[in-house]
Design a protein around this motif. Structure first.
Motif, PDB file in Angstrom:
ATOM      1  N   UNK A 273       2.341 -11.257  -3.227  1.00  0.00           N
ATOM      2  CA  UNK A 273       0.557 -11.714  -2.451  1.00  0.00           C
ATOM      3  C   UNK A 273       0.749 -12.536  -2.645  1.00  0.00           C
ATOM      4  N   UNK A 274       0.415 -13.946  -1.501  1.00  0.00           N
ATOM      5  CA  UNK A 274      -0.183 -14.663  -1.362  1.00  0.00           C
ATOM      6  C   UNK A 274      -1.336 -15.023  -2.327  1.00  0.00           C
ATOM      7  N   UNK A 275      -1.429 -16.260  -3.230  1.00  0.00           N
ATOM      8  CA  UNK A 275      -3.021 -16.199  -3.382  1.00  0.00           C
ATOM      9  C   UNK A 275      -3.810 -16.206  -2.601  1.00  0.00           C
ATOM     10  N   UNK A 276      -4.897 -16.089  -2.990  1.00  0.00           N
ATOM     11  CA  UNK A 276      -6.263 -15.573  -2.414  1.00  0.00           C
ATOM     12  C   UNK A 276      -6.579 -14.400  -1.500  1.00  0.00           C
ATOM     13  N   UNK A 277      -5.372 -13.683  -1.117  1.00  0.00           N
ATOM     14  CA  UNK A 277      -4.915 -12.759  -0.198  1.00  0.00           C
ATOM     15  C   UNK A 277      -5.013 -11.598  -0.624  1.00  0.00           C
ATOM     16  N   UNK A 278      -5.558 -10.472  -0.200  1.00  0.00           N
ATOM     17  CA  UNK A 278      -5.692  -9.140  -0.894  1.00  0.00           C
ATOM     18  C   UNK A 278      -3.569  -8.730  -0.725  1.00  0.00           C
ATOM     19  N   UNK A 279      -4.004  -7.543  -1.821  1.00  0.00           N
ATOM     20  CA  UNK A 279      -1.896  -7.028  -1.735  1.00  0.00           C
ATOM     21  C   UNK A 279      -1.811  -6.377  -0.665  1.00  0.00           C
TER      22      UNK A 279
ATOM     23  N   UNK B  56       0.597  -1.281   0.367  1.00  0.00           N
ATOM     24  CA  UNK B  56       0.283   0.253  -0.051  1.00  0.00           C
ATOM     25  C   UNK B  56       0.859   0.708   0.166  1.00  0.00           C
ATOM     26  N   UNK B  57       0.603   2.540  -0.908  1.00  0.00           N
ATOM     27  CA  UNK B  57       0.867   3.450  -0.677  1.00  0.00           C
ATOM     28  C   UNK B  57       0.359   4.668  -0.991  1.00  0.00           C
ATOM     29  N   UNK B  58       0.466   6.177  -1.005  1.00  0.00           N
ATOM     30  CA  UNK B  58      -0.782   7.137  -1.262  1.00  0.00           C
ATOM     31  C   UNK B  58      -1.380   7.033  -2.426  1.00  0.00           C
ATOM     32  N   UNK B  59      -0.688   6.405  -3.683  1.00  0.00           N
ATOM     33  CA  UNK B  59      -1.737   5.825  -4.756  1.00  0.00           C
ATOM     34  C   UNK B  59      -2.253   4.522  -4.706  1.00  0.00           C
TER      35      UNK B  59
ATOM     36  N   UNK C 185      -0.890  -3.325  -4.452  1.00  0.00           N
ATOM     37  CA  UNK C 185      -1.162  -3.454  -6.124  1.00  0.00           C
ATOM     38  C   UNK C 185      -0.719  -5.159  -6.022  1.00  0.00           C
ATOM     39  N   UNK C 186      -1.369  -6.043  -7.312  1.00  0.00           N
ATOM     40  CA  UNK C 186      -1.818  -7.431  -7.296  1.00  0.00           C
ATOM     41  C   UNK C 186      -1.511  -7.121  -8.769  1.00  0.00           C
ATOM     42  N   UNK C 187       0.311  -7.535  -9.245  1.00  0.00           N
ATOM     43  CA  UNK C 187      -0.005  -7.516 -10.892  1.00  0.00           C
ATOM     44  C   UNK C 187      -0.473  -8.451 -11.544  1.00  0.00           C
ATOM     45  N   UNK C 188      -0.715  -9.575 -10.969  1.00  0.00           N
ATOM     46  CA  UNK C 188      -1.418 -10.989 -11.186  1.00  0.00           C
ATOM     47  C   UNK C 188       0.105 -11.817 -12.306  1.00  0.00           C
TER      48      UNK C 188
END
Length: 646
Positions: free
Chosen positions: A438-444, A382-385, A390-393
């Motif tokens: 980012x582990x699969x199934x978890x939020x970024x 997480x950052x100000x933007x 972010x999760x880039x996949x």
């Protein structure tokens, strides 16, 4: 490991695994300096004779024996009830540059290490004996011309190189040109390629293919009113239509491929393809993969198990489709090589982009499964933007497995680019040090940083860039740990100086002349990147106080005549400031020169046509604009100056 309660046991297993590893799979020897290996052995086996063999990259071997008991003890430990000893074994000094293999034979076991003997620094303009240079940037899909079919092609790139060189420029930059999914699945993003080992046939100049002259079927398609209407509509569309454009190209290219393989082409051409395929042993495998995907009409993760595991055989794909994909890859090599050679004639060459990852459903992940971690994606915290992260996949590379494989996939991907590049931008260079998983199934926001062996990556970069005489630029924008930039400086990797990011953010109590931070002597300088608004939008969106402060700074530097500058005057002043600076490389976004305001990409905005917006002016139009040529001429003169301010 599935739960937090499993962490202690996982750590114990990891510690035991490290001691059971007799020696590290990779070691770096910098600049021919002495290098040593840590040998980890059970206490009872840490004595006695051992046979050593160092096999050099050129095939030469050097053998000797040593007494383990005479080697210095580094440390000892008790792990899970067993005593271990680590001893230090020195390798011969003065190793030639290259990838060498060291093997150690013990009475009860053996181990092998890849020895990367590399220069400490990558290839630089200083090592090339060159001065400050400038180049032009435009995504190739956005570069339209009278001959292109709704998007730029390799011939357009070659012509752009000639034009830039005629104005004194030494480099032309673009976004990644790697193979992409342009049918099913569909993902045209240049930063989610099917492979980092193959080019995108979408950029072929079909009219330039030699086989066209001998294929009446292809010429019939090309000359048909229906096809000509299709090309006109693709040209007139405001956005690039990848799916429709690729389908049009393929209609012709399939005829050319059939003619080529049925004997309709000269024997010399077929011999050249066979020679190229032998030099690129993955090419036929890649072609079969693409053909199998087209037959299955789904991603490889949904294929039958045998095919998922990498085994393709007759019946799994259409042989004509496989031959087509092999043929178009060879054509892409030919045309891209011609553009690269043109770019190197009077300058540093093409400035290419090396994406941080590859598409999860792509060829590289399918074939190099063990090198990737399929249960995670890379991204950013997480950052100000992006408050949620972010999760880039894109699946990350496994930091230990790639070492055990001798970095073969990374080296192959790097070589694929450096064969054509005069300079290579590494997307997210922080990834050489650590990546946010980012582990699969978890939020970024629940991701975690995983560390890599940065020194080994830099050794490979230094060795490969020196061999190919290519510059290396690291994308180091955003929040970057100081040790990353220190490593970049130590190894000669250029950093990036992007003017909007270098504005002083806390003017209170600060001297007016410091509104813009100094331009470093080890940076590529520019006004923006493909992920940012063009200069005109940046200038118009600034608060009046910020515009006045920057204008005053530029006026004091002699770049502006008046403190209240219009957008065009501000653009010229900022470019002049960067051109006269110490930065060894200046990259000019061509769209800035006609004051474009729309960005090429808006990260995280799903409703924006990212990677699809054509340049407002075609090559023929902007090449004839007097203001464009004049401004680039001024930049060229400033770059040639003996010193600069910055």
């Amino acid at each position: 490991m599935e739960r937090m309660a499993d962490v202690p046991q996982a750590l114990r297993e990891r510690r035991e695994e490290q001691w059971r590893r007799c020696c590290e799979p990779v070691v770096v020897a910098w600049d021919g300096e002495p290098v040593s290996l840590e040998l980890r052995l059970p206490a009872g086996r840490a004595v006695g004779p051992a046979d050593c063999c160092l096999k050099f990259e050129d095939g030469e071997e050097r053998r000797w024996s040593c007494d383990l008991a005479s080697l210095p003890v580094l440390r000892a430990a008790a792990v899970e009830g067993r005593r271990w000893v680590a001893r230090l074994l020195s390798l011969p000094p003065g190793l030639p540059w290259g990838y060498h293999r060291f093997a150690l034979e013990l009475p009860a076991c053996s181990c092998e290490t890849l020895v990367i003997s590399a220069p400490r620094q990558v290839y630089t303009l200083l090592s090339a004996g060159a001065g400050r240079i400038w180049g032009a940037f435009l995504p190739l899909y956005a570069l339209t011309s009278e001959r292109s079919w709704g998007a730029g092609n390799f011939t357009d790139l070659e012509n752009l190189c000639r034009w830039v060189q005629a104005l004194g420029g030494g480099m032309v930059g673009t976004l990644p040109l790697l193979a992409a999914f342009l049918d099913e699945p569909f993902d045209p993003s240049p930063y989610a390629p099917v492979s980092r080992l193959f080019w995108n046939e979408f950029y072929l100049d079909v009219a330039r293919v030699p086989e066209l002259e001998g294929s009446w079927e292809a010429r019939k398609v090309l000359g048909s009113p229906e096809f000509q209407r299709e090309i006109r509509e693709l040209r007139d569309a405001p956005l690039v239509d990848y799916r429709r454009g690729m389908a049009a190209r393929r209609r012709v290219l399939e005829h050319l491929a059939r003619s080529f393989f049925s004997g309709g082409s000269a024997g010399r051409r077929r011999a050249e393809l066979r020679r190229w395929a032998a030099e690129h042993p993955h090419a036929e495998d890649y072609a079969r993969f693409r053909a199998a995907g087209e037959q299955q009409r789904t991603c490889w993760q949904d294929w039958p198990e045998r095919m998922r595991e990498g085994g393709l055989r007759e019946g799994d794909y259409d042989p004509d489709a496989a031959r087509y994909h092999l043929y178009v890859q060879w054509l892409a090599h030919e045309q891209f090589q011609a553009a690269a050679e043109q770019a190197r004639r009077r300058g540093a060459g093409l400035y290419l982009d090396f994406p941080v990852g590859v598409h999860r459903a792509g060829y590289d992940v399918w074939r190099e499964r063990a090198a990737f971690v399929l249960e995670a994606s890379i991204g950013a915290p997480p950052d100000p933007f992006f408050a949620g992260g972010q999760d880039w996949g894109l699946p990350p590379l496994h930091p230990e497995r790639i070492r055990e494989q001798g970095y073969r996939y990374f080296i192959a991907s790097l070589r694929h680019h450096l064969r054509y590049a005069g300079a290579l931008r590494l997307d997210h260079i922080m990834g050489l040090h650590r990546l946010f998983w980012v582990p699969g199934g978890l939020p970024a926001r629940e991701g975690v940083y995983v560390r890599y062996r940065a020194g080994e990556f830099y050794a490979i970069l230094a060795l490969e860039s020196r061999r190919q005489k290519a510059l290396i630029v690291g994308e180091d924008l955003g929040t970057v740990p100081c040790q990353v930039r220190a490593a970049m400086a130590r190894h000669g990797v250029y950093r990036m100086y992007v003017l909007p990011f270098e504005l002083a953010r806390s003017p209170a109590g600060e001297a007016p002349g410091e509104i813009l931070r100094p331009v470093p002597a080890d940076a590529l300088a520019c006004l923006n990147t493909h992920d940012m608004p063009p200069f005109a939008a940046f200038w118009q969106e600034r608060k009046e106080g910020e515009r006045l402060a920057l204008s005053a700074f530029l006026q004091r530097a002699g770049r502006l005549e008046a403190p209240r500058a219009g957008t065009g005057a501000a653009l010229k002043a900022c470019l002049a400031h960067l051109a006269a600076s110490r930065a060894p490389i200046l990259l000019v976004n061509l769209e800035d020169l006609w004051l474009e305001t729309a960005p090429q990409n808006v990260p995280g905005a799903g409703d924006y046509p990212s990677w699809r917006r054509k340049a407002r002016l075609s090559f023929e139009k902007f090449a004839r604009l007097p203001g464009v040529a004049e401004l680039l001429g001024e930049i060229s003169a400033l770059r040639a100056g003996r010193s600069g301010r910055g």
